[in-house]
Design a protein around this motif. Structure first.
Motif, PDB file in Angstrom:
ATOM      1  N   ILE A 182     -21.968 -32.272 -47.757  1.00  0.00           N
ATOM      2  CA  ILE A 182     -22.150 -33.725 -47.139  1.00  0.00           C
ATOM      3  C   ILE A 182     -22.116 -33.461 -45.431  1.00  0.00           C
ATOM      4  CG2 ILE A 182     -21.430 -35.200 -49.006  1.00  0.00           C
ATOM      5  CD1 ILE A 182     -18.977 -35.855 -47.042  1.00  0.00           C
ATOM      6  N   GLN A 183     -22.898 -34.412 -44.685  1.00  0.00           N
ATOM      7  CA  GLN A 183     -22.808 -34.027 -43.497  1.00  0.00           C
ATOM      8  C   GLN A 183     -21.755 -35.305 -42.782  1.00  0.00           C
ATOM      9  OE1 GLN A 183     -26.216 -35.462 -41.366  1.00  0.00           O
ATOM     10  NE2 GLN A 183     -25.810 -34.258 -39.740  1.00  0.00           N
ATOM     11  N   LEU A 184     -20.911 -34.738 -42.209  1.00  0.00           N
ATOM     12  CA  LEU A 184     -20.030 -35.378 -41.495  1.00  0.00           C
ATOM     13  C   LEU A 184     -20.404 -36.294 -40.303  1.00  0.00           C
ATOM     14  CD1 LEU A 184     -16.905 -32.960 -41.325  1.00  0.00           C
ATOM     15  CD2 LEU A 184     -17.224 -34.738 -42.983  1.00  0.00           C
ATOM     16  N   PRO A 237     -15.923 -24.883 -44.785  1.00  0.00           N
ATOM     17  CA  PRO A 237     -15.521 -24.762 -43.355  1.00  0.00           C
ATOM     18  C   PRO A 237     -14.821 -25.873 -42.965  1.00  0.00           C
ATOM     19  CG  PRO A 237     -18.022 -24.841 -43.751  1.00  0.00           C
ATOM     20  CD  PRO A 237     -17.476 -24.790 -45.032  1.00  0.00           C
ATOM     21  N   VAL A 238     -13.955 -25.746 -41.997  1.00  0.00           N
ATOM     22  CA  VAL A 238     -13.325 -27.080 -41.400  1.00  0.00           C
ATOM     23  C   VAL A 238     -13.830 -27.202 -39.754  1.00  0.00           C
ATOM     24  CG1 VAL A 238     -11.219 -28.158 -40.577  1.00  0.00           C
ATOM     25  CG2 VAL A 238     -11.267 -26.697 -42.839  1.00  0.00           C
ATOM     26  N   PRO A 239     -14.616 -28.066 -39.656  1.00  0.00           N
ATOM     27  CA  PRO A 239     -15.433 -28.169 -38.346  1.00  0.00           C
ATOM     28  C   PRO A 239     -14.434 -28.284 -37.221  1.00  0.00           C
ATOM     29  CG  PRO A 239     -16.489 -29.618 -39.822  1.00  0.00           C
ATOM     30  CD  PRO A 239     -15.050 -29.311 -40.561  1.00  0.00           C
ATOM     31  N   PRO A 240     -14.980 -27.803 -36.139  1.00  0.00           N
ATOM     32  CA  PRO A 240     -14.075 -28.040 -34.899  1.00  0.00           C
ATOM     33  C   PRO A 240     -13.994 -29.635 -34.849  1.00  0.00           C
ATOM     34  CG  PRO A 240     -15.920 -26.747 -34.426  1.00  0.00           C
ATOM     35  CD  PRO A 240     -16.210 -27.233 -35.670  1.00  0.00           C
ATOM     36  N   GLY A 241     -12.364 -29.865 -34.366  1.00  0.00           N
ATOM     37  CA  GLY A 241     -12.051 -31.331 -34.214  1.00  0.00           C
ATOM     38  C   GLY A 241     -11.597 -31.928 -35.325  1.00  0.00           C
ATOM     39  N   TRP A 242     -11.658 -31.017 -36.679  1.00  0.00           N
ATOM     40  CA  TRP A 242     -11.010 -31.605 -37.820  1.00  0.00           C
ATOM     41  C   TRP A 242      -9.671 -30.902 -38.229  1.00  0.00           C
ATOM     42  CZ3 TRP A 242     -13.350 -35.596 -41.127  1.00  0.00           C
ATOM     43  CH2 TRP A 242     -14.439 -36.198 -40.501  1.00  0.00           C
ATOM     44  N   TYR A 268      -8.694 -29.850 -49.946  1.00  0.00           N
ATOM     45  CA  TYR A 268      -7.960 -30.235 -48.893  1.00  0.00           C
ATOM     46  C   TYR A 268      -8.667 -31.836 -48.454  1.00  0.00           C
ATOM     47  CZ  TYR A 268      -6.934 -25.262 -47.720  1.00  0.00           C
ATOM     48  OH  TYR A 268      -6.486 -23.993 -48.110  1.00  0.00           O
ATOM     49  N   THR A 269      -7.836 -32.409 -47.925  1.00  0.00           N
ATOM     50  CA  THR A 269      -8.069 -33.447 -46.915  1.00  0.00           C
ATOM     51  C   THR A 269      -8.425 -33.171 -45.621  1.00  0.00           C
ATOM     52  OG1 THR A 269      -7.176 -35.041 -48.746  1.00  0.00           O
ATOM     53  CG2 THR A 269      -7.697 -35.991 -46.417  1.00  0.00           C
ATOM     54  N   ILE A 270      -9.390 -33.310 -44.982  1.00  0.00           N
ATOM     55  CA  ILE A 270      -9.508 -33.041 -43.631  1.00  0.00           C
ATOM     56  C   ILE A 270      -9.688 -34.532 -42.887  1.00  0.00           C
ATOM     57  CG2 ILE A 270     -10.254 -30.632 -43.969  1.00  0.00           C
ATOM     58  CD1 ILE A 270     -13.219 -31.584 -43.288  1.00  0.00           C
ATOM     59  N   THR A 271      -9.192 -34.460 -41.803  1.00  0.00           N
ATOM     60  CA  THR A 271      -9.191 -35.731 -41.086  1.00  0.00           C
ATOM     61  C   THR A 271      -9.661 -35.455 -39.576  1.00  0.00           C
ATOM     62  OG1 THR A 271      -7.346 -36.536 -42.213  1.00  0.00           O
ATOM     63  CG2 THR A 271      -7.793 -37.838 -40.178  1.00  0.00           C
ATOM     64  N   LYS A 272     -10.366 -36.184 -39.049  1.00  0.00           N
ATOM     65  CA  LYS A 272     -10.990 -35.983 -37.549  1.00  0.00           C
ATOM     66  C   LYS A 272      -9.588 -36.217 -36.717  1.00  0.00           C
ATOM     67  CE  LYS A 272     -14.849 -36.948 -34.720  1.00  0.00           C
ATOM     68  NZ  LYS A 272     -16.078 -37.516 -34.845  1.00  0.00           N
ATOM     69  N   ALA A 273      -9.392 -35.235 -35.917  1.00  0.00           N
ATOM     70  CA  ALA A 273      -8.474 -35.387 -34.940  1.00  0.00           C
ATOM     71  C   ALA A 273      -8.590 -36.200 -33.798  1.00  0.00           C
ATOM     72  CB  ALA A 273      -8.009 -33.957 -34.635  1.00  0.00           C
TER      73      ALA A 273
END
Length: 158
Positions: free
Chosen positions: A115-117, A130-135, A153-158
């Motif tokens: 999916i696209q973030l 991949p964990v995008p930059p800023g996440w 994993y749960t990833i969250t936008k920082a």
């Protein structure tokens, strides 16, 4: 006499060759300046590079590719979610949210849902995504939706 006639035609021949060369250069420059835009989906041989922004959505043995595989590639400009072969490039800003046994990707065991973030602030991804930059990873848990790995994993936008 024949030599004099030939000498008198040489300037005209040189001029014609220079004009022809100029037209060929102009046509080549124009073709290079305006390449044709690819869109949607297309089939390529597996040994061709996948263009940036495109993903592999199917693979199959192919006689037209020298006995190797052919790939169906799809451009992601209008997609929000797509199922891809596990060897497909994952473009920047996209993450893997599911993996499953593949029946459309010859030569590999798994296919991925990506999916696209865009507007998300938190999303569950497979641990190999991949964990995008800023996440950042904010949670790790056993996975029942990511075949082939034990965790998501749960990833969250920082």
């Amino acid at each position: 006499m024949a030599v004099k006639t030939l000498r008198s035609h040489i300037p005209h021949l040189v001029t014609a060759m220079l004009l022809l060369l100029g037209m060929m250069t102009a046509a080549t420059t124009q073709a290079q300046a305006a390449p044709q835009r690819l869109a949607g989906s297309m089939t390529i041989c597996s040994y061709s590079p996948v263009p940036p922004g495109w993903v592999v959505t199917r693979s199959a043995p192919s006689g037209s590719c020298g006995g190797r595989y052919e790939y169906t590639i799809t451009e992601l400009t209008t997609e929000a979610s797509v199922v891809v072969c596990s060897f497909s490039p994952i473009p920047p800003g996209w993450v893997v949210t599911r993996s499953a046994p593949s029946n459309r990707c010859a030569g590999v065991a798994y296919e991925y849902t990506i999916i696209q973030l865009t507007t998300q602030t938190s999303v569950v991804v497979c641990s190999f995504s991949p964990v995008p930059p800023g996440w950042v990873v904010t949670r790790s848990a056993p996975s029942n939706r990511c075949a082939g790995v034990a965790y998501e994993y749960t990833i969250t936008k920082a």
